[in-house]
Design a protein around this motif. Structure first.
Motif: not given
Lengths: 444, 228
Positions: A39-41, A259-261, A301-302, A323-325
């Motif tokens: 996701g965004a850093k 949020g990740g991808t 999420s995110g 949650i993902g990452i």
């Protein structure tokens, strides 16, 4: 006697830091934008900018480890005959087989089931490993429709129509050819070794009126048994949530820009969408304006990392989070145990994000059999379950301290903000004041 | 034969009844009357049964069909046969946009015209259209066959993967990475079989041109950026 001016300390431009310069050189050399996962850093206003007000005199706290604080949640109470019952308000976000190994998908199912929550499929369709280990499985209905079939639709416990995701709202995906194993190619009806594009929009509906009819079709196919989630990327949360309700969603899943991808353009991840913190209150307002708050459930999420984040999302009006990452980290992704191998890839543990290249030393975001064999789905599942349980304990601890016997009784009045930006986004006062920036100004 | 009158029976009852056929019920012939343009008629059927729908239907008729042979004696709204897995669907009239979208298998025959995005993102379905098709048909089509006896609109086969397109009439324009290809004997044979399966005997496979992917955009290369 000679006089020498002392040299000035070399100074690099703030706008052209080392990372920016390296990216310019990389683009010039390769002729392709940077593609990465995660996701965004960049730093954006986040849950860290909020604090809880524990109880003192004006509120009465509950005893930790003694007095009950419930955390269970029911999702899909609007239309579905079989709503989803979860023990904790923390779910596992959709992550695709293809991006993740089958072992990793299995571990997500094991961990989620041990903790009493759900996991979610992704762009690659439903694997037997994941269905077999997931007590509650949400089946994503994606624009690409890779691996989509009615048998799996019926095997699912809920259906998530993915319209967008926080890392790339408005964008599609790209699984580069090097990760296309025979099994991934077979599941996606595409030749091995070619880039596989995931469309940015559904091919068979073109607006909210069509979407309403589409959701009706999915309900008819599944005999109105399963909740229909609608996942949106956080960009225009007020209007998109309102239209999701209008289209008939049982549950709205709102994914902020952290949020990740699995893989998309760096420039997209860092420059498109709203911080998760900025998404929640407009979405909740839309639900409240329609009289649907708590009737259509909201999953946020995110960038959710710990129980504090979960508690803050719930306090702002969410019914659950996803949650993902963080789940991948719990499995062992980016673990320093593999540091020498991360360095061999030109990165370091904690920063590895080239998931699309299929060379993940931890064996999680890969289809390489040798790397996959490093990852034990049973141990990974246990680690994820531990993490989920810890997060839930943290939420309960905060809720008790704020005087609540249910994590769902957390409310905006329990929160203050440390920065003007966070106060405006979360619509809570700056700490030590009664000032909520922008209040009374509308601002959807 | 089961006859269902949608003026008297609800759509929900109809679809529930049809879904029961996959559990071993033995009613093989169905007739649905007064379809009244309803959406989601006969969706999610998974049984080797014959269904005749008298009148036109709305969106997503026969969506995700498996095994069944379904005929709409009229026209179909958007998304007919979406994500079809197997079986046969025939529309005696016209079909609106995205007919056969994302279909994985089976045969869809449209005796009239199909609107835009016919066969969009098709993944193995065979589609035969006696009339014309609209723009952006077979966009991102992965596999399967699209046969058009009439003309095709703009941007046919844009970003196509491995699907094979056969058009008898004119093509207004081809989309990115879609090119005309040589019609070799094996393609003529495939087309003959498709036409026969569709029950079309009054045209010859030699009257068609074949289109498919140039495969130049299968792996990203900055030098091809102008093609996107």
């Amino acid at each position: 006697m000679s006089y020498h001016n002392p040299p000035t300390t070399p100074r690099k431009p703030a706008s052209f830091d080392d990372y920016t310069m390296s990216e310019i050189r990389r683009a010039a050399q390769t002729g392709i934008y940077d593609i990465r996962g995660g996701g965004a850093k960049r730093r954006v206003p986040h849950f860290d900018d909020l604090l809880f007000l524990g109880a003192s005199i004006s509120r009465y706290p509950l005893e930790g480890y003694r007095e009950r604080c419930t955390s269970n949640v029911t999702l899909g109470t609007r239309f579905a005959k079989k709503p989803i019952e979860l023990k904790i308000p923390i779910t596992i976000a959709g992550m695709s087989f293809g991006a993740l190994s089958a072992h990793a998908k299995e571990a997500l199912g094991r961990g989620a089931s041990l903790a009493g929550t759900s996991t979610t499929t992704g762009d690659g369709g439903m694997t037997p490993e994941e269905r077999g280990q997931s007590q509650t499985l949400v089946y994503q209905y994606l624009p690409s429709r890779y691996g989509m079939n009615p048998d799996d639709l019926r095997k699912a416990d809920a259906i998530e129509v993915v319209v967008g995701q926080g890392a790339k709202p408005g964008g599609g995906g790209m699984l580069l050819g090097q990760k296309i194993s025979d099994r991934v190619a077979q599941m996606r009806n595409l030749p091995k070794g070619i880039d596989q594009r995931s469309a940015c929009r559904h091919p068979d509906w073109t607006g909210p009126d069509d979407l309403e009819i589409k959701i009706h079709e999915l309900r008819e196919i599944t005999d109105w048994q399963k909740p229909i989630y609608l996942k949106i990327g956080g960009t225009r949360p007020y209007y998109d949530t309102a239209l999701a309700v209008k289209a008939g969603a049982d549950v709205v899943v709102l994914d902020g820009m952290q949020g990740g991808t699995a893989a998309t353009q760096e420039v997209f991840i860092e420059n498109v969408g709203l911080p998760t913190l900025a998404c929640i209150r407009p979405a909740v307002q839309a639900l409240q304006d329609l009289g649907m708050h708590r009737k259509v459930q909201l999953i946020v999420s995110g960038g959710i990392r710990n129980g504090g984040d979960v508690a803050k999302a719930l306090a702002l009006g969410a019914d659950a989070v996803s949650i993902g990452i963080a789940a991948l980290a719990a499995l062992g992704d980016n673990d320093p145990a593999w540091e020498s191998e991360y360095q061999a890839l030109g990165t370091t543990a904690g920063a590895y994000d080239d998931w699309h290249e299929g060379r993940d030393p931890a064996g999680i975001t890969t289809q390489n059999p040798e790397l996959m064999a490093r990852f034990d789905p049973v141990k990974g599942g246990r680690r994820l379950a531990n993490f989920l349980k810890v997060m839930n304990l943290e939420v309960q601890t905060i809720a008790r301290a704020c005087g609540h016997n249910s994590v769902h009784n957390l409310e905006p009045e329990d929160l203050v903000a440390l920065t003007v930006e966070a106060a405006a986004m979360a619509r809570v006062p700056i700490a030590g004041t009664t000032w909520i920036p922008g209040q009374g100004q509308g601002g959807l | 034969m089961r006859k269902i009158d949608l003026a008297k029976t609800t759509l929900r009852e109809l679809n529930e009844d049809l879904h029961r056929q996959s559990e071993g019920a033995n009613e093989t012939d169905w007739e649905i009357v007064n379809s009244q343009g309803f959406h989601a008629v006969a969706v999610g059927v998974d049984a080797p049964i014959n269904i005749n729908i008298r009148g036109s239907v709305g969106y997503y008729c026969a969506g995700m069909n498996k095994q069944a042979s379904i005929t709409v004696h009229g026209s179909a709204g958007p998304g007919v046969a979406e994500n079809m897995m197997s079986g046969n669907i025939r529309i005696t009239g016209d079909a609106s946009q995205y007919a056969g979208a994302t279909g994985h298998g089976g045969l869809l025959v449209i005796e009239g015209n199909a609107a835009s995005r016919c066969g969009v993102s098709m993944k193995g379905i065979d589609i035969v259209v006696r009339g014309n098709i609209g723009h952006l048909s077979a966009f991102m089509a992965q596999s399967g066959h699209l046969v058009v006896l009439g003309d095709a609109g703009d941007a046919l086969g844009d970003s196509i993967y491995e699907a094979k397109l056969f058009v008898r009439g004119t093509v207004k324009s081809l989309g990115a990475d879609c090119i005309e290809k040589e019609m070799r004997p094996e393609h003529l044979k495939t087309l003959d079989q498709l036409l026969a399966k569709a029950g079309i005997t009054d045209v010859k496979s030699s009257e068609f041109k074949r289109y498919g992917s140039a495969r130049k955009l299968y792996n990203f290369n900055i030098d091809n950026a102008d093609a996107y």
